[in-house]
Design a protein around this motif. Sequence first.
Motif, PDB file in Angstrom:
ATOM      1  N   LEU A  27     -30.106 -50.342 -30.261  1.00 24.68           N
ATOM      2  CA  LEU A  27     -30.967 -51.224 -31.053  1.00 24.68           C
ATOM      3  C   LEU A  27     -30.153 -52.089 -32.013  1.00 24.68           C
ATOM      4  O   LEU A  27     -30.456 -53.265 -32.206  1.00 24.68           O
ATOM      5  CB  LEU A  27     -31.997 -50.406 -31.835  1.00 24.68           C
ATOM      6  CG  LEU A  27     -33.151 -49.847 -31.028  1.00 24.68           C
ATOM      7  CD1 LEU A  27     -34.002 -48.913 -31.887  1.00 24.68           C
ATOM      8  CD2 LEU A  27     -34.003 -50.966 -30.461  1.00 24.68           C
ATOM      9  N   LYS A  28     -29.137 -51.507 -32.598  1.00 26.12           N
ATOM     10  CA  LYS A  28     -28.298 -52.271 -33.522  1.00 26.12           C
ATOM     11  C   LYS A  28     -27.505 -53.351 -32.783  1.00 26.12           C
ATOM     12  O   LYS A  28     -27.295 -54.441 -33.306  1.00 26.12           O
ATOM     13  CB  LYS A  28     -27.392 -51.330 -34.311  1.00 26.12           C
ATOM     14  CG  LYS A  28     -28.199 -50.481 -35.284  1.00 26.12           C
ATOM     15  CD  LYS A  28     -27.363 -49.637 -36.175  1.00 26.12           C
ATOM     16  CE  LYS A  28     -28.174 -48.721 -37.048  1.00 26.12           C
ATOM     17  NZ  LYS A  28     -29.278 -49.270 -37.774  1.00 26.12           N
ATOM     18  N   SER A  29     -27.095 -53.074 -31.556  1.00 26.58           N
ATOM     19  CA  SER A  29     -26.413 -54.078 -30.742  1.00 26.58           C
ATOM     20  C   SER A  29     -27.355 -55.250 -30.446  1.00 26.58           C
ATOM     21  O   SER A  29     -26.961 -56.419 -30.528  1.00 26.58           O
ATOM     22  CB  SER A  29     -25.908 -53.448 -29.436  1.00 26.58           C
ATOM     23  OG  SER A  29     -25.235 -54.391 -28.643  1.00 26.58           O
ATOM     24  N   VAL A  30     -28.604 -54.938 -30.121  1.00 17.84           N
ATOM     25  CA  VAL A  30     -29.595 -55.989 -29.876  1.00 17.84           C
ATOM     26  C   VAL A  30     -29.814 -56.799 -31.155  1.00 17.84           C
ATOM     27  O   VAL A  30     -29.896 -58.033 -31.118  1.00 17.84           O
ATOM     28  CB  VAL A  30     -30.925 -55.398 -29.362  1.00 17.84           C
ATOM     29  CG1 VAL A  30     -32.013 -56.460 -29.317  1.00 17.84           C
ATOM     30  CG2 VAL A  30     -30.736 -54.772 -27.986  1.00 17.84           C
ATOM     31  N   ARG A  31     -29.899 -56.129 -32.285  1.00 19.13           N
ATOM     32  CA  ARG A  31     -30.106 -56.823 -33.564  1.00 19.13           C
ATOM     33  C   ARG A  31     -28.967 -57.793 -33.846  1.00 19.13           C
ATOM     34  O   ARG A  31     -29.200 -58.924 -34.283  1.00 19.13           O
ATOM     35  CB  ARG A  31     -30.254 -55.815 -34.705  1.00 19.13           C
ATOM     36  CG  ARG A  31     -30.394 -56.442 -36.060  1.00 19.13           C
ATOM     37  CD  ARG A  31     -31.684 -57.248 -36.188  1.00 19.13           C
ATOM     38  NE  ARG A  31     -31.703 -57.922 -37.476  1.00 19.13           N
ATOM     39  CZ  ARG A  31     -32.065 -59.182 -37.650  1.00 19.13           C
ATOM     40  NH1 ARG A  31     -32.453 -59.919 -36.642  1.00 19.13           N
ATOM     41  NH2 ARG A  31     -32.053 -59.717 -38.852  1.00 19.13           N
ATOM     42  N   ILE A  32     -27.744 -57.380 -33.587  1.00 19.26           N
ATOM     43  CA  ILE A  32     -26.610 -58.278 -33.800  1.00 19.26           C
ATOM     44  C   ILE A  32     -26.695 -59.454 -32.827  1.00 19.26           C
ATOM     45  O   ILE A  32     -26.433 -60.600 -33.195  1.00 19.26           O
ATOM     46  CB  ILE A  32     -25.265 -57.531 -33.674  1.00 19.26           C
ATOM     47  CG1 ILE A  32     -25.130 -56.518 -34.813  1.00 19.26           C
ATOM     48  CG2 ILE A  32     -24.092 -58.509 -33.689  1.00 19.26           C
ATOM     49  CD1 ILE A  32     -23.967 -55.570 -34.668  1.00 19.26           C
ATOM     50  N   GLY A  33     -27.081 -59.176 -31.593  1.00 15.09           N
ATOM     51  CA  GLY A  33     -27.291 -60.255 -30.632  1.00 15.09           C
ATOM     52  C   GLY A  33     -28.336 -61.234 -31.130  1.00 15.09           C
ATOM     53  O   GLY A  33     -28.175 -62.453 -31.020  1.00 15.09           O
ATOM     54  N   ASP A  34     -29.423 -60.713 -31.713  1.00 20.02           N
ATOM     55  CA  ASP A  34     -30.470 -61.571 -32.268  1.00 20.02           C
ATOM     56  C   ASP A  34     -29.931 -62.448 -33.399  1.00 20.02           C
ATOM     57  O   ASP A  34     -30.286 -63.629 -33.500  1.00 20.02           O
ATOM     58  CB  ASP A  34     -31.639 -60.737 -32.788  1.00 20.02           C
ATOM     59  CG  ASP A  34     -32.433 -60.049 -31.685  1.00 20.02           C
ATOM     60  OD1 ASP A  34     -32.294 -60.410 -30.498  1.00 20.02           O
ATOM     61  OD2 ASP A  34     -33.214 -59.128 -32.033  1.00 20.02           O
ATOM     62  N   ARG A  51     -23.856 -55.762 -23.737  1.00 17.08           N
ATOM     63  CA  ARG A  51     -23.421 -54.432 -24.179  1.00 17.08           C
ATOM     64  C   ARG A  51     -24.630 -53.513 -24.332  1.00 17.08           C
ATOM     65  O   ARG A  51     -24.613 -52.360 -23.879  1.00 17.08           O
ATOM     66  CB  ARG A  51     -22.686 -54.566 -25.518  1.00 17.08           C
ATOM     67  CG  ARG A  51     -22.054 -53.314 -26.021  1.00 17.08           C
ATOM     68  CD  ARG A  51     -21.334 -53.536 -27.330  1.00 17.08           C
ATOM     69  NE  ARG A  51     -20.450 -54.706 -27.269  1.00 17.08           N
ATOM     70  CZ  ARG A  51     -19.736 -55.149 -28.284  1.00 17.08           C
ATOM     71  NH1 ARG A  51     -19.801 -54.525 -29.453  1.00 17.08           N
ATOM     72  NH2 ARG A  51     -18.954 -56.193 -28.156  1.00 17.08           N
ATOM     73  N   ALA A  52     -25.674 -54.010 -24.953  1.00 12.54           N
ATOM     74  CA  ALA A  52     -26.891 -53.203 -25.126  1.00 12.54           C
ATOM     75  C   ALA A  52     -27.496 -52.842 -23.775  1.00 12.54           C
ATOM     76  O   ALA A  52     -27.914 -51.700 -23.564  1.00 12.54           O
ATOM     77  CB  ALA A  52     -27.904 -53.971 -25.976  1.00 12.54           C
ATOM     78  N   LEU A  53     -27.530 -53.803 -22.850  1.00 11.48           N
ATOM     79  CA  LEU A  53     -28.100 -53.545 -21.530  1.00 11.48           C
ATOM     80  C   LEU A  53     -27.315 -52.469 -20.785  1.00 11.48           C
ATOM     81  O   LEU A  53     -27.897 -51.511 -20.267  1.00 11.48           O
ATOM     82  CB  LEU A  53     -28.145 -54.833 -20.708  1.00 11.48           C
ATOM     83  CG  LEU A  53     -28.725 -54.710 -19.302  1.00 11.48           C
ATOM     84  CD1 LEU A  53     -30.177 -54.246 -19.353  1.00 11.48           C
ATOM     85  CD2 LEU A  53     -28.599 -56.033 -18.565  1.00 11.48           C
ATOM     86  N   PHE A  54     -25.993 -52.594 -20.738  1.00 11.16           N
ATOM     87  CA  PHE A  54     -25.180 -51.601 -20.039  1.00 11.16           C
ATOM     88  C   PHE A  54     -25.315 -50.225 -20.682  1.00 11.16           C
ATOM     89  O   PHE A  54     -25.418 -49.217 -19.982  1.00 11.16           O
ATOM     90  CB  PHE A  54     -23.707 -52.023 -19.983  1.00 11.16           C
ATOM     91  CG  PHE A  54     -23.433 -53.078 -18.957  1.00 11.16           C
ATOM     92  CD1 PHE A  54     -23.468 -52.772 -17.606  1.00 11.16           C
ATOM     93  CD2 PHE A  54     -23.156 -54.381 -19.330  1.00 11.16           C
ATOM     94  CE1 PHE A  54     -23.226 -53.740 -16.642  1.00 11.16           C
ATOM     95  CE2 PHE A  54     -22.919 -55.362 -18.381  1.00 11.16           C
ATOM     96  CZ  PHE A  54     -22.958 -55.042 -17.037  1.00 11.16           C
ATOM     97  N   ASN A  55     -25.349 -50.177 -22.005  1.00  9.10           N
ATOM     98  CA  ASN A  55     -25.504 -48.883 -22.679  1.00  9.10           C
ATOM     99  C   ASN A  55     -26.885 -48.296 -22.457  1.00  9.10           C
ATOM    100  O   ASN A  55     -27.034 -47.076 -22.315  1.00  9.10           O
ATOM    101  CB  ASN A  55     -25.200 -49.023 -24.169  1.00  9.10           C
ATOM    102  CG  ASN A  55     -23.724 -49.221 -24.429  1.00  9.10           C
ATOM    103  OD1 ASN A  55     -22.881 -48.779 -23.657  1.00  9.10           O
ATOM    104  ND2 ASN A  55     -23.397 -49.916 -25.502  1.00  9.10           N
ATOM    105  N   LEU A  56     -27.899 -49.140 -22.395  1.00  7.75           N
ATOM    106  CA  LEU A  56     -29.243 -48.652 -22.117  1.00  7.75           C
ATOM    107  C   LEU A  56     -29.340 -48.128 -20.692  1.00  7.75           C
ATOM    108  O   LEU A  56     -29.961 -47.092 -20.441  1.00  7.75           O
ATOM    109  CB  LEU A  56     -30.264 -49.764 -22.364  1.00  7.75           C
ATOM    110  CG  LEU A  56     -31.725 -49.365 -22.442  1.00  7.75           C
ATOM    111  CD1 LEU A  56     -31.958 -48.266 -23.472  1.00  7.75           C
ATOM    112  CD2 LEU A  56     -32.579 -50.584 -22.770  1.00  7.75           C
TER     113      LEU A  56
END
Length: 123
Positions: A27-34, A51-56
């Motif tokens: 979630l924090k990776s997505v937030r930084i992407g946002d 990065r968020a997608l691969f980790n998810l």
Amino acid sequence: RIAMNQAESEYQTSILEHGEVHPESILKSVRIGDLHWEYSNLSLCLDYYERALFNLWDYHNINHHNNDNAVNHPSIAMILHKLGNVHARSGAFTEASKWYDKSLEMKQALMTPSSSSTFEPYP
């Protein structure tokens, strides 16, 4: 920029405490992407969303090397859509269309007659 520095700090703390393949870190990776999206830093935005997608995918044990979409998940669909947005904003419309199609396919698979009209992503 304060928000970016705080988000980066929280992301690094989450990685140290939980590892990258953990819902909080994702979630924090997505937030930084946002945030990078808001600042029009598209290459960094793309990096954090990917990065968020691969980790998810890893978190849900999905074999992303073979494009295994056996598991449909709202958060995966959300990130796929965000990746489409980044490619569209950068002018790569064919690539954007591929990500949008994957996102839509997954969202449709997740919707059932009994599901609500809202779509709530979560890790």
